[in-house]
Design an enzyme around this catalytic site. Sequence first.
Site, mmCIF file in Angstrom:
data_model
loop_
_atom_site.group_PDB
_atom_site.id
_atom_site.type_symbol
_atom_site.label_atom_id
_atom_site.label_comp_id
_atom_site.label_asym_id
_atom_site.label_seq_id
_atom_site.Cartn_x
_atom_site.Cartn_y
_atom_site.Cartn_z
ATOM 1 N N GLU A 117 11.985 -95.301 6.900
ATOM 2 C CA GLU A 117 12.258 -95.704 5.523
ATOM 3 C C GLU A 117 11.620 -94.734 4.537
ATOM 4 O O GLU A 117 12.244 -94.334 3.546
ATOM 5 C CB GLU A 117 11.726 -97.121 5.254
ATOM 6 C CG GLU A 117 12.335 -98.191 6.141
ATOM 7 C CD GLU A 117 11.540 -98.466 7.414
ATOM 8 O OE1 GLU A 117 11.551 -99.622 7.864
ATOM 9 O OE2 GLU A 117 10.905 -97.530 7.958
ATOM 10 N N HIS B 213 7.385 -93.040 8.403
ATOM 11 C CA HIS B 213 8.348 -93.946 9.023
ATOM 12 C C HIS B 213 9.747 -93.614 8.508
ATOM 13 O O HIS B 213 9.905 -92.896 7.515
ATOM 14 C CB HIS B 213 7.994 -95.388 8.711
ATOM 15 C CG HIS B 213 6.757 -95.847 9.426
ATOM 16 N ND1 HIS B 213 6.322 -97.150 9.378
ATOM 17 C CD2 HIS B 213 5.854 -95.183 10.196
ATOM 18 C CE1 HIS B 213 5.215 -97.277 10.090
ATOM 19 N NE2 HIS B 213 4.914 -96.090 10.595
ATOM 20 N N CYS C 108 6.181 -99.949 4.835
ATOM 21 C CA CYS C 108 7.528 -99.572 4.420
ATOM 22 C C CYS C 108 8.146 -100.591 3.466
ATOM 23 O O CYS C 108 8.875 -100.223 2.546
ATOM 24 C CB CYS C 108 8.420 -99.394 5.634
ATOM 25 S SG CYS C 108 7.929 -97.977 6.638
ATOM 26 N N CYS D 70 8.071 -102.502 8.146
ATOM 27 C CA CYS D 70 6.718 -102.977 8.419
ATOM 28 C C CYS D 70 6.023 -103.440 7.145
ATOM 29 O O CYS D 70 6.364 -103.036 6.037
ATOM 30 C CB CYS D 70 5.895 -101.877 9.097
ATOM 31 S SG CYS D 70 5.529 -100.461 8.041
#
Length: 159
Positions: free
Chosen positions: A66, A64, A98, A89
């Site tokens: 991040e 992701h 994340c 998330c």
Amino acid sequence: MTGTTHAPGRIAPPAAIAAALDRAVALARRGPLHDPNPRVGCVLLAPDGTTLAEGHHGGAGTPHAEAAALAAAGPAAAGATAVVTLEPCSHHGRTPPCATALVEAGVAHVVYAVADPTRAGGGARTLTSAGCGSTTSRTPGPRTSSPTGRGRPGSGGPT
């Protein structure tokens, strides 16, 4: 894009956060247009507002935004402000949450443009309960337009 070590706890200046949010939207647009996951961008800022690292989500099964930014920043992420187009998330699917990764990296504060309305959402609660501040952006508009057509930033679809 690694930066220097910085004092933890200070939030980046508002002007730097606004510019980072614009950059995060541009990064999000690098993700695939047709994907089950939203297009997300992330910029990590030092307390003085300089950019430490950037990341975007490259599609289902890839890190992701991040996580990509945290990997690029390394230890410099401690004390940073993360600026993200979508609430981090809290769901563990193909990749770990994340919100947890941001806390474990020592990020001091997270600013996100749009809350995640899906079951993957809830990252703000995780951040807050771990002592990491989180706020939504106070500058709605084009920079928060949906990339997926599901009310998420960076998709290019209707909000």
